[in-house]
Design a protein around this motif. Structure first.
Motif, short mmCIF file in Angstrom:
data_model
loop_
_atom_site.label_atom_id
_atom_site.label_comp_id
_atom_site.label_asym_id
_atom_site.label_seq_id
_atom_site.Cartn_x
_atom_site.Cartn_y
_atom_site.Cartn_z
N MET A 1 0.94 -1.48 -0.24
CA MET A 1 0.03 -0.34 -0.40
C MET A 1 0.90 1.22 -0.22
O MET A 1 0.35 2.16 -0.80
CB MET A 1 -0.82 -0.18 1.40
CG MET A 1 -2.07 0.97 1.31
SD MET A 1 -2.74 1.34 -0.05
CE MET A 1 -3.80 -0.43 0.04
N THR A 2 1.83 0.92 0.68
CA THR A 2 3.24 1.79 0.32
C THR A 2 3.11 2.78 -1.17
O THR A 2 3.63 4.16 -0.98
CB THR A 2 4.25 1.76 1.39
OG1 THR A 2 3.77 1.61 2.49
CG2 THR A 2 5.22 3.45 1.75
N ILE A 3 4.07 1.82 -0.99
CA ILE A 3 4.55 2.03 -2.95
C ILE A 3 2.77 2.31 -3.98
O ILE A 3 2.89 3.41 -4.25
CB ILE A 3 4.68 0.65 -3.66
CG1 ILE A 3 5.49 -0.06 -3.06
CG2 ILE A 3 4.97 0.98 -4.99
CD1 ILE A 3 6.92 0.90 -3.22
N LEU A 4 1.38 2.30 -3.28
CA LEU A 4 0.17 2.83 -3.86
C LEU A 4 0.32 4.29 -3.85
O LEU A 4 0.33 5.50 -4.36
CB LEU A 4 -0.84 1.81 -3.61
CG LEU A 4 -2.11 1.94 -4.15
CD1 LEU A 4 -1.61 2.17 -6.14
CD2 LEU A 4 -3.30 1.41 -3.87
N ALA A 5 0.72 4.16 -2.62
CA ALA A 5 0.14 6.00 -2.10
C ALA A 5 1.40 6.63 -2.18
O ALA A 5 0.92 7.69 -2.89
CB ALA A 5 0.67 5.77 -0.38
N LEU A 6 2.62 6.01 -2.29
CA LEU A 6 3.57 6.63 -2.77
C LEU A 6 3.18 7.18 -4.62
O LEU A 6 3.47 8.69 -5.40
CB LEU A 6 4.94 6.15 -3.27
CG LEU A 6 5.95 6.46 -1.73
CD1 LEU A 6 7.00 5.48 -1.70
CD2 LEU A 6 6.21 7.86 -1.53
N ILE A 71 6.46 15.89 -1.70
CA ILE A 71 6.55 14.87 -2.85
C ILE A 71 6.36 15.93 -4.10
O ILE A 71 6.45 16.29 -5.04
CB ILE A 71 6.29 13.88 -2.96
CG1 ILE A 71 7.18 12.78 -2.95
CG2 ILE A 71 5.38 13.46 -4.39
CD1 ILE A 71 6.51 11.61 -2.03
N LEU A 72 4.83 17.09 -3.35
CA LEU A 72 4.03 17.59 -4.16
C LEU A 72 5.06 19.00 -4.28
O LEU A 72 4.79 19.50 -5.56
CB LEU A 72 2.81 18.00 -3.72
CG LEU A 72 1.70 17.78 -2.96
CD1 LEU A 72 0.28 17.57 -2.49
CD2 LEU A 72 1.28 16.97 -4.43
N ALA A 73 5.56 19.13 -3.76
CA ALA A 73 7.07 20.34 -4.09
C ALA A 73 7.82 20.41 -5.26
O ALA A 73 8.12 21.17 -6.34
CB ALA A 73 7.31 20.54 -2.95
N GLY A 74 7.70 19.34 -5.59
CA GLY A 74 8.44 18.81 -6.72
C GLY A 74 7.86 19.00 -7.65
O GLY A 74 8.47 19.12 -8.57
#
Length: 275
Positions: A1-6, A71-74
């Motif tokens: 689930m972590t990968i999916l969230a990423l 991540i959003l700042a990317g």
């Protein structure tokens, strides 16, 4: 689930990038015809913003605030690349270093985020968040009256950061909502709306009166650092065991890259002041 969230967080970042590009195109076209709100490209950008926000909510369900916000700042790095034909060779040296720093930082931040989340929030979490939001709103008129772009950008960062914190806090649900009716009785839901509106208005005011690069840098740093720290100390967000140095380094790299990408060119600033 972590990968999916990423993946959802990255998709939100891409969505924000697309939204910025489409809205910018719509804004430019508005100079020669219909109002910006009637431009198809601008409306498409708003739709992309909404989709990206939904992806962000999903990511915040499973990832710490600091990871999602970083991540959003990317999006700034990807927007810079898109504006230059997706070729790093079209960038000046400072921009190349900034893009590399952002991407390297995001990899470290993403890897350091622990997927675990608390079963429920501490009892004081929601009251502290709500009181903090009220204090920010109470300070907003004074910031507006001061009219300083950096303060307005900082206020916008607190607004958008507040949205992320409220969304993250709603998910474990101390009220234990199981229906839309229960959800609508949670005051944090309304905090999401109010803080989001505050962020939009404050950032618009900052852009109107100040340099775009400086305002964006202040906004980005604020909405990553402040809610990230609050998430760690108040909402039970966690860093993987032994990954603390990587998380700190990743955040530092990402934020430094953002500042480099949004830093105004001195010659441009000088010309703007002359005219």
């Amino acid at each position: 689930m972590t990968i999916l969230a990423l993946l959802f967080a990255v998709a939100a970042m891409v969505g924000n990038t697309v939204a910025a590009l489409w809205e910018a195109k719509g804004s430019r076209l508005a100079r020669y015809g219909r109002a910006v709100w009637l431009q198809p490209w601008f409306l498409a950008g708003l739709f992309a913003d909404i989709v990206a926000w939904v992806f962000t909510v999903v990511a915040l369900r499973f990832l710490p605030v600091f990871a999602v916000q970083a991540i959003l700042a990317g999006a700034i790095a990807f927007t810079t690349l898109a504006d230059n034909g997706w070729s790093v060779w079209n960038l000046v040296r400072r921009e190349r270093i900034g893009v590399v720093a952002v991407l390297a930082g995001l990899v470290l931040v993403a890897g350091s985020a622990a997927p675990e989340r608390p079963a429920e929030l501490p009892a004081v979490a929601t009251p502290i968040l709500l009181v903090s939001f009220v204090l920010i709103l109470a300070a907003a008129p004074f910031v507006w009256r001061a009219g300083r772009p950096m303060l307005l950008a900082f206020l916008a960062g607190l607004g958008f950061g507040g949205v992320a914190l409220a969304v993250r806090a709603i998910q474990p649900g101390p009220l234990g909502w199981t229906s839309v009716g229960d959800l609508l009785r949670d005051p944090l839901v309304y905090a999401v709306v109010v803080m989001g509106v505050l962020g939009v208005l404050a950032f618009a005011a900052a852009l109107r009166d100040g340099a775009v690069g400086t305002a964006t840098a202040v906004l980005s740093v604020t909405e990553v650092v402040v809610p990230g720290l609050v998430g760690l100390f108040l909402l039970g967000d966690r860093i993987r065991s032994g990954w603390e140095p990587a998380a700190v380094l990743g955040l530092a790299l990402a934020l430094a890259g953002v500042v480099m990408l949004t830093r105004s060119d001195p010659d441009t600033e000088k010309a703007a002041r002359v005219h």
